[in-house]
Write a protein that holds these residues in place. Structure first.
Motif, PDB file in Angstrom:
ATOM      1  N   SER A 205      15.818  -5.143  -0.924  1.00 21.54           N
ATOM      2  CA  SER A 205      15.235  -6.482  -1.549  1.00 21.54           C
ATOM      3  C   SER A 205      14.095  -6.839  -0.468  1.00 21.54           C
ATOM      4  CB  SER A 205      16.247  -7.709  -1.385  1.00 21.54           C
ATOM      5  OG  SER A 205      17.195  -7.442  -2.410  1.00 21.54           O
ATOM      6  N   TYR A 206      14.370  -6.770   0.741  1.00 23.57           N
ATOM      7  CA  TYR A 206      13.267  -7.193   1.797  1.00 23.57           C
ATOM      8  C   TYR A 206      12.119  -6.307   1.543  1.00 23.57           C
ATOM      9  CZ  TYR A 206      10.900  -8.313   5.794  1.00 23.57           C
ATOM     10  OH  TYR A 206       9.865  -8.905   6.716  1.00 23.57           O
ATOM     11  N   VAL A 207      12.277  -5.031   1.399  1.00 18.46           N
ATOM     12  CA  VAL A 207      11.035  -4.338   1.070  1.00 18.46           C
ATOM     13  C   VAL A 207      10.412  -4.415  -0.190  1.00 18.46           C
ATOM     14  CG1 VAL A 207      10.388  -1.663   1.049  1.00 18.46           C
ATOM     15  CG2 VAL A 207      12.192  -2.466   2.779  1.00 18.46           C
ATOM     16  N   ALA A 208      11.155  -4.576  -1.158  1.00 17.41           N
ATOM     17  CA  ALA A 208      10.654  -4.671  -2.602  1.00 17.41           C
ATOM     18  C   ALA A 208       9.856  -6.052  -2.480  1.00 17.41           C
ATOM     19  CB  ALA A 208      11.748  -4.757  -3.558  1.00 17.41           C
ATOM     20  N   GLU A 209      10.375  -7.075  -1.879  1.00 12.43           N
ATOM     21  CA  GLU A 209       9.720  -8.416  -1.923  1.00 12.43           C
ATOM     22  C   GLU A 209       8.586  -8.437  -0.824  1.00 12.43           C
ATOM     23  OE1 GLU A 209      12.756 -11.009  -0.937  1.00 12.43           O
ATOM     24  OE2 GLU A 209      13.862 -10.782  -2.905  1.00 12.43           O
ATOM     25  N   ASN A 210       8.218  -7.629  -0.047  1.00 16.35           N
ATOM     26  CA  ASN A 210       7.357  -7.874   0.982  1.00 16.35           C
ATOM     27  C   ASN A 210       6.333  -6.670   0.924  1.00 16.35           C
ATOM     28  OD1 ASN A 210       8.152 -10.351   2.893  1.00 16.35           O
ATOM     29  ND2 ASN A 210      10.011  -9.356   2.310  1.00 16.35           N
ATOM     30  N   ALA A 211       6.802  -5.755   0.606  1.00 15.76           N
ATOM     31  CA  ALA A 211       5.809  -4.386   0.578  1.00 15.76           C
ATOM     32  C   ALA A 211       4.404  -4.605  -0.134  1.00 15.76           C
ATOM     33  CB  ALA A 211       6.120  -2.904   0.152  1.00 15.76           C
TER      34      ALA A 211
ATOM     35  N   ALA B 169      21.667  -0.793  -4.280  1.00 16.06           N
ATOM     36  CA  ALA B 169      23.025  -0.914  -3.747  1.00 16.06           C
ATOM     37  C   ALA B 169      24.192  -0.914  -5.047  1.00 16.06           C
ATOM     38  CB  ALA B 169      23.250  -2.457  -3.170  1.00 16.06           C
ATOM     39  N   GLY B 170      25.277  -0.368  -4.641  1.00 15.82           N
ATOM     40  CA  GLY B 170      26.080  -0.192  -5.623  1.00 15.82           C
ATOM     41  C   GLY B 170      27.263  -1.069  -5.848  1.00 15.82           C
ATOM     42  N   ASN B 171      27.316  -2.197  -6.535  1.00 13.80           N
ATOM     43  CA  ASN B 171      28.415  -2.882  -6.764  1.00 13.80           C
ATOM     44  C   ASN B 171      28.903  -2.359  -8.372  1.00 13.80           C
ATOM     45  OD1 ASN B 171      30.550  -4.721  -6.937  1.00 13.80           O
ATOM     46  ND2 ASN B 171      29.121  -6.474  -7.599  1.00 13.80           N
ATOM     47  N   VAL B 172      29.707  -1.129  -8.014  1.00 15.49           N
ATOM     48  CA  VAL B 172      30.008  -0.324  -9.084  1.00 15.49           C
ATOM     49  C   VAL B 172      31.232  -0.777  -9.828  1.00 15.49           C
ATOM     50  CG1 VAL B 172      30.839   2.004  -9.529  1.00 15.49           C
ATOM     51  CG2 VAL B 172      28.812   1.428  -8.093  1.00 15.49           C
TER      52      VAL B 172
ATOM     53  N   ALA C 297      21.712  -3.619   0.451  1.00 15.86           N
ATOM     54  CA  ALA C 297      21.097  -4.599  -0.671  1.00 15.86           C
ATOM     55  C   ALA C 297      20.225  -5.273   0.014  1.00 15.86           C
ATOM     56  CB  ALA C 297      22.025  -5.613  -1.265  1.00 15.86           C
ATOM     57  N   GLN C 298      20.453  -5.903   1.190  1.00 16.82           N
ATOM     58  CA  GLN C 298      19.191  -6.707   2.073  1.00 16.82           C
ATOM     59  C   GLN C 298      18.047  -6.063   2.369  1.00 16.82           C
ATOM     60  OE1 GLN C 298      22.512  -6.174   2.809  1.00 16.82           O
ATOM     61  NE2 GLN C 298      23.443  -8.275   2.722  1.00 16.82           N
ATOM     62  N   LEU C 299      18.343  -4.670   2.883  1.00 19.01           N
ATOM     63  CA  LEU C 299      17.087  -3.996   3.084  1.00 19.01           C
ATOM     64  C   LEU C 299      16.195  -3.599   1.845  1.00 19.01           C
ATOM     65  CD1 LEU C 299      15.373  -2.058   4.987  1.00 19.01           C
ATOM     66  CD2 LEU C 299      16.910  -0.317   4.162  1.00 19.01           C
TER      67      LEU C 299
ATOM     68  N   ILE D   1      13.840  -4.478   9.845  1.00 19.01           N
ATOM     69  CA  ILE D   1      12.324  -4.608   9.585  1.00 19.01           C
ATOM     70  C   ILE D   1      11.647  -5.947   9.472  1.00 19.01           C
ATOM     71  CG2 ILE D   1      12.246  -2.141   8.768  1.00 19.01           C
ATOM     72  CD1 ILE D   1      12.213  -3.817   6.043  1.00 19.01           C
ATOM     73  N   HIS D   2      12.736  -7.038   9.850  1.00 19.39           N
ATOM     74  CA  HIS D   2      11.974  -8.392   9.624  1.00 19.39           C
ATOM     75  C   HIS D   2      11.278  -8.702  10.852  1.00 19.39           C
ATOM     76  CE1 HIS D   2      15.538  -9.267   6.553  1.00 19.39           C
ATOM     77  NE2 HIS D   2      15.164  -8.079   6.340  1.00 19.39           N
ATOM     78  N   VAL D   3      10.241  -8.518  10.797  1.00 17.67           N
ATOM     79  CA  VAL D   3       9.250  -8.798  11.644  1.00 17.67           C
ATOM     80  C   VAL D   3       8.088  -9.930  11.375  1.00 17.67           C
ATOM     81  CG1 VAL D   3       9.819  -7.176  13.288  1.00 17.67           C
ATOM     82  CG2 VAL D   3       7.907  -6.955  11.432  1.00 17.67           C
ATOM     83  N   ASP D   4       7.345 -10.742  12.074  1.00 16.86           N
ATOM     84  CA  ASP D   4       6.452 -11.473  11.516  1.00 16.86           C
ATOM     85  C   ASP D   4       4.958 -10.735  11.518  1.00 16.86           C
ATOM     86  OD1 ASP D   4       4.195 -13.062  11.404  1.00 16.86           O
ATOM     87  OD2 ASP D   4       4.863 -14.572  13.346  1.00 16.86           O
ATOM     88  N   ILE D   5       4.556 -10.507  10.125  1.00 19.69           N
ATOM     89  CA  ILE D   5       3.559  -9.655   9.794  1.00 19.69           C
ATOM     90  C   ILE D   5       2.301 -10.183  10.459  1.00 19.69           C
ATOM     91  CG2 ILE D   5       4.832  -9.070   7.672  1.00 19.69           C
ATOM     92  CD1 ILE D   5       2.834 -10.747   6.266  1.00 19.69           C
TER      93      ILE D   5
END
Length: 437
Positions: free
Chosen positions: A227-233, A242-245, A223-225, A6-10
């Protein structure tokens, strides 16, 4: 969907055009959701059962589509754990349908009274549950999510728009085709369940920007997906983690119980977020316990990455292992890999977990009530298991029928999210002509 999918130029004009199209679909979803709000619980349950029956009858179509997605994924070098998550054969389809049918038996959260009070002036206030509205889902190679989110959204009175990612695109398309056939046959607006997969990565970007049209967006994947959504939405987002369990083995642990729990937590399905990734062992039992558990793990094809103390113990015992790097402690492997560390005491284990965890699930294996209480009180994760596998952190296992995801945020929705987490509340004030002085 890859984490970079989903990393595109908005600012891209093409993206803006897609945004207009996605907002148009979301507007239709809003209209369909308004109609859904007028359906009774019985009508919604009947619709879910009809969808489940239709998908069951045509499960082979989904499996056939999934076989092509699986073939492409293997040729593209997808990791074993992720391939397992992508697999959606007839058996897994029907497992998801079991969840859908279970959801049809659960109490309807809509209209449930949360609290109420009588004011001194005689007014009566009631807070009750209502649907979110239009829910967006962005997820990676997890085709089971398509059926899960549809079932949860219909029962909770929400419309849904999904972006299921390139890796599972044929599987998701086959599933949605069957669902749309049922909606059409039942006279239900097909806009209630929509996809933006046809727009590719720009569709995901548009969902993130459809403020005023999408009421809630849930990313589910790496985790990358997330974080990206949370930071850019620009629309409201609930982060699924993500589960670092971690599993902490206390000095009082029952070894005979502990080893099967660890093996199950690590190896039952390595590509899922509730699989254990790290093992912490109290120093007082490390010399005896580590060789036993490490032998069982290596026999299950798990690669061991150890801190210095664990490495010395296992290397001396002739058990294959590698020294961990600093980066290992923060990694979610989703593979046959496990990090192992020896800790001085319970507080060291707690500090290590709270420093490196993603806030998903942790477990303690202990027979000491005081140690258990300290651990459960001090760990800052959404779910804590005591003498049980971390694999139980799951909406289906918790009795929800399915889950929207597992929230690691410290908000109203935390841990596995089911029907109630897809609702918000409103207040109604019942008066008899009162005016405020």
């Amino acid at each position: 969907m890859d984490s970079t999918d989903i990393h595109v130029d908005i600012r891209n004009k093409e993206v803006d055009t897609v945004l207009d199209e996605v907002c148009s679909r979301a507007r239709k979803a809003q209209n369909a959701q308004h109609a859904l709000k007028n359906m009774t619980t019985e009508m919604k349950d009947d619709l879910l059962r009809a969808i489940a029956d239709a998908v069951d009858a045509r499960a082979q179509e989904i499996e056939n589509a999934n076989a092509i997605d699986m073939k492409d994924a293997k040729e593209n070098g997808m990791a074993v754990g992720l391939l397992d998550r992508l697999l959606f054969d007839c058996a897994r389809v029907r497992s998801s349908l079991d969840g859908m049918r279970h959801i049809a038996t659960l109490p309807d959260p809509i209209g449930k009274v949360v609290r109420g009070l009588n004011m001194d002036n005689g007014m009566r206030l009631v807070q009750s549950r209502v649907p979110m509205g239009v829910v967006g889902m962005i997820y990676e190679a997890r085709p089971n999510v398509t059926l899960d989110v549809i079932a949860l959204c219909i029962k909770s009175g929400n419309a849904v728009i999904v972006r299921g990612g390139h890796a599972a695109q044929r599987t998701n398309a086959a599933t949605l085709s069957i669902v749309h056939d049922v909606l059409q046959e039942r006279g239900v607006d097909e806009s209630l369940v929509q996809t933006v997969d046809d727009f590719g990565r720009e569709g995901a970007q548009a969902l993130m920007r459809a403020r005023g049209y999408v009421d809630l967006l849930v990313p589910r994947g790496s985790a990358q997906l997330i974080s990206y959504v949370a930071e850019n939405a620009t629309v409201p987002v609930i982060e699924t983690g993500a589960g670092n369990v971690h599993i902490y083995v206390d000095k009082s642990a029952n070894v005979e119980k502990a080893i099967p729990v660890i093996i199950n937590a690590k190896t039952q399905r390595v590509g899922v977020c509730n699989a254990a990734e790290k093992l912490l062992v109290h120093k007082d039992i490390a010399e005896k316990f580590l060789p036993r558990v490490a032998t069982a793990l290596t026999q299950a094809n798990v690669n061991l990455r150890c801190d210095e103390r664990a490495f010395v113990i296992l290397n001396s015992a002739g058990i294959p292992c590698h020294r961990a790097t600093d980066e290992d402690w923060d990694r979610e492997y989703l593979d046959y890999i496990m990090g192992i560390a020896v800790v001085d005491d319970e507080q060291c284990a707690i500090d290590h977990i709270n420093r490196h965890s993603t806030g998903h699930t942790e477990a303690i294996l202990s027979e000491d009530y005081s140690a258990i209480e300290t651990f459960t009180r001090s760990i800052e994760s959404a779910v804590i298991m005591v003498n049980a596998s971390t694999r139980f952190t799951d909406g289906g296992q918790f009795g929800f029928g399915a889950e929207l995801g597992i929230s690691t945020q410290k908000m109203h929705a935390r841990g596995p999210m089911g029907l109630e987490e897809l609702t918000t509340t409103h207040w109604i004030g019942y008066g008899t002509g009162q005016v405020r002085a």
